[in-house]
Design an enzyme around this catalytic site. Structure first.
Site, PDB file in Angstrom:
ATOM      1  N   ARG A 193       0.659  -1.327  -0.123  1.00  0.00           N
ATOM      2  CA  ARG A 193       0.011  -0.038  -0.068  1.00  0.00           C
ATOM      3  C   ARG A 193       0.883   1.179   0.258  1.00  0.00           C
ATOM      4  O   ARG A 193       0.533   2.348  -0.654  1.00  0.00           O
ATOM      5  CB  ARG A 193      -0.919   0.119   1.019  1.00  0.00           C
ATOM      6  CG  ARG A 193      -2.200  -1.035   1.276  1.00  0.00           C
ATOM      7  CD  ARG A 193      -3.006  -0.651   0.157  1.00  0.00           C
ATOM      8  NE  ARG A 193      -3.561   0.610   0.629  1.00  0.00           N
ATOM      9  CZ  ARG A 193      -4.566   1.169   1.416  1.00  0.00           C
ATOM     10  NH1 ARG A 193      -4.980   0.058   2.269  1.00  0.00           N
ATOM     11  NH2 ARG A 193      -4.835   2.184   2.030  1.00  0.00           N
ATOM     12  N   ARG A 227      -3.030  10.615   6.391  1.00  0.00           N
ATOM     13  CA  ARG A 227      -1.509  11.241   5.925  1.00  0.00           C
ATOM     14  C   ARG A 227      -1.658  12.162   4.876  1.00  0.00           C
ATOM     15  O   ARG A 227      -0.506  12.993   4.688  1.00  0.00           O
ATOM     16  CB  ARG A 227      -0.859  10.052   5.446  1.00  0.00           C
ATOM     17  CG  ARG A 227      -0.882   8.853   6.467  1.00  0.00           C
ATOM     18  CD  ARG A 227      -0.524   7.631   5.652  1.00  0.00           C
ATOM     19  NE  ARG A 227      -1.160   6.270   6.493  1.00  0.00           N
ATOM     20  CZ  ARG A 227      -2.113   5.657   6.621  1.00  0.00           C
ATOM     21  NH1 ARG A 227      -3.399   6.394   5.870  1.00  0.00           N
ATOM     22  NH2 ARG A 227      -2.398   4.624   7.293  1.00  0.00           N
ATOM     23  N   LYS A 237      10.510   7.295  14.729  1.00  0.00           N
ATOM     24  CA  LYS A 237      10.656   6.048  13.827  1.00  0.00           C
ATOM     25  C   LYS A 237      10.772   6.453  12.283  1.00  0.00           C
ATOM     26  O   LYS A 237      11.670   6.064  11.566  1.00  0.00           O
ATOM     27  CB  LYS A 237       9.561   5.106  14.038  1.00  0.00           C
ATOM     28  CG  LYS A 237       9.891   3.800  13.395  1.00  0.00           C
ATOM     29  CD  LYS A 237       8.604   2.749  13.080  1.00  0.00           C
ATOM     30  CE  LYS A 237       8.062   3.287  11.786  1.00  0.00           C
ATOM     31  NZ  LYS A 237       7.056   2.668  11.231  1.00  0.00           N
ATOM     32  N   PRO A 252      15.535   2.239  13.192  1.00  0.00           N
ATOM     33  CA  PRO A 252      14.111   2.486  13.304  1.00  0.00           C
ATOM     34  C   PRO A 252      13.432   1.102  14.149  1.00  0.00           C
ATOM     35  O   PRO A 252      13.630   0.171  13.939  1.00  0.00           O
ATOM     36  CB  PRO A 252      13.664   2.285  11.832  1.00  0.00           C
ATOM     37  CG  PRO A 252      14.767   2.573  11.113  1.00  0.00           C
ATOM     38  CD  PRO A 252      15.831   2.108  11.919  1.00  0.00           C
ATOM     39  N   ASP A 272      10.501  -0.374  14.607  1.00  0.00           N
ATOM     40  CA  ASP A 272       9.161  -0.686  14.164  1.00  0.00           C
ATOM     41  C   ASP A 272       8.635  -1.940  14.957  1.00  0.00           C
ATOM     42  O   ASP A 272       9.526  -2.320  15.813  1.00  0.00           O
ATOM     43  CB  ASP A 272       9.315  -1.096  12.485  1.00  0.00           C
ATOM     44  CG  ASP A 272      10.448  -2.051  12.247  1.00  0.00           C
ATOM     45  OD1 ASP A 272      10.093  -3.234  12.725  1.00  0.00           O
ATOM     46  OD2 ASP A 272      11.439  -1.816  11.607  1.00  0.00           O
TER      47      ASP A 272
END
Length: 309
Positions: A148, A196, A238, A255, A257
């Site tokens: 996506r 977003r 992040k 990062p 995650d």
């Protein structure tokens, strides 16, 4: 059209194109057969990959269309390319072909999880994406599958970026800051960016007007660079670490995650310190410091693709 080939045995260490561009580091490449991110386990393929690169200081004075594929294995194969420019400097930069991968991975700890990840994805390198496009890509990444995220970047390029003709085909460049800044939030929402959209529009406006630019982080020490990037709307620690690692060359960035948090819980529980900054410092040290981001990326991909925890 210019064409060429880079012998992989000329590099310091191995190289795997598919693992590098389909491992969740970059969303700016596309696969000519339409199969980008169709599988979680992507390595060793010989597909053609394509991208349009903006002018880059010291590398190219014009928009460059790059088409590249790997023929053969990770140590004795070749990297074939087609472009409207000499692509070797750009590919060397974008795919970090100038890294001494053996030395980098050899400098990280002799750790069972790292060994399994390195063995599974031999030749995967980090990327150096263009900073603005990388920033927008990871602003879009929150709570999204990689396919996506990739689709959003391709849609923005298709709808708002320059069209570039090459070898009888039309390619779409990622929008410039000005091109994205002039779009409305509703226009961006139509591309399925959701909440977003506002973050993307405002961050693009910040760059377009000179209010801030991700490149400003280059002059700072690592943690100050991370703080600098959090000025952009929709950028937390992040996302900032992703931009530092996958664009700006801060190879120590890790990062935190979901997959790295899983690795910490299962393998390095002493690194969990209750907050991002302190946990980041601890896992960065555990992964060897200067090249901890390489270790992070291998672990991320290994676990995401179903590797044994």
């Amino acid at each position: 059209m210019e064409r060429g080939a880079i012998p992989l045995d000329d590099l310091a260490g191995e190289f795997d194109l598919q693992a590098t561009v389909e491992s969740g580091q970059s969303y700016l490449w596309d696969r000519a057969d339409g199969g980008m991110y169709e599988t979680m386990v992507a390595h060793g393929g010989d597909h053609w990959y394509e991208t349009v690169v903006p002018p880059m200081d010291g590398l190219s004075d014009e928009q460059a269309v790059l088409r590249v594929r790997q023929v053969g294995d990770a140590d004795t194969g070749t990297l074939e390319w087609e472009s409207n420019v000499d692509a070797v400097p750009l590919l060397t930069h974008l795919l970090r072909l100038d890294d001494d991968l053996d030395t980098i991975l050899g400098s990280t700890p002799d750790d069972p999880l790292l060994r399994r990840a390195y063995d599974e994805y031999r030749g995967m390198r980090l990327v150096r994406d263009p900073p603005f496009a990388c920033l927008i890509s990871f602003i879009c990444s929150a709570q999204m599958r990689v396919s996506r995220i990739h689709g959003m970047q391709m849609a923005m390029a298709r709808e708002f970026g320059d069209r570039v003709e090459f070898d009888g085909e039309t390619y779409h460049a990622f929008p410039t800051p000005a091109q994205l800044a002039e779009r409305t939030e509703d226009e961006l929402r139509e591309l399925k960016l959701g909440y977003r959209a506002g973050y993307v529009q405002r961050s693009a406006e910040m760059v377009a007007t000179g209010e801030a630019h991700p490149d400003e982080a280059l002059s700072l020490d690592y943690e100050d660079a991370r703080d600098s990037l959090t000025r952009f709307v929709g950028v937390g620690d992040k996302v900032a670490d992703c931009v530092l690692l996958f664009s700006l060359g801060f190879l120590e960035a890790v990062p935190l995650d979901t997959w790295i948090q899983t690795a910490i819980a299962d393998h390095y529980p002493d690194c969990e310190r209750g907050n991002y900054r302190e946990t980041s410092r601890a896992i960065r040290e555990r992964f060897g410091g200067d090249y901890a981001g390489y270790a992070q990326t291998y672990v991320f991909y290994y676990l995401r693709a179903g590797g044994e925890v």
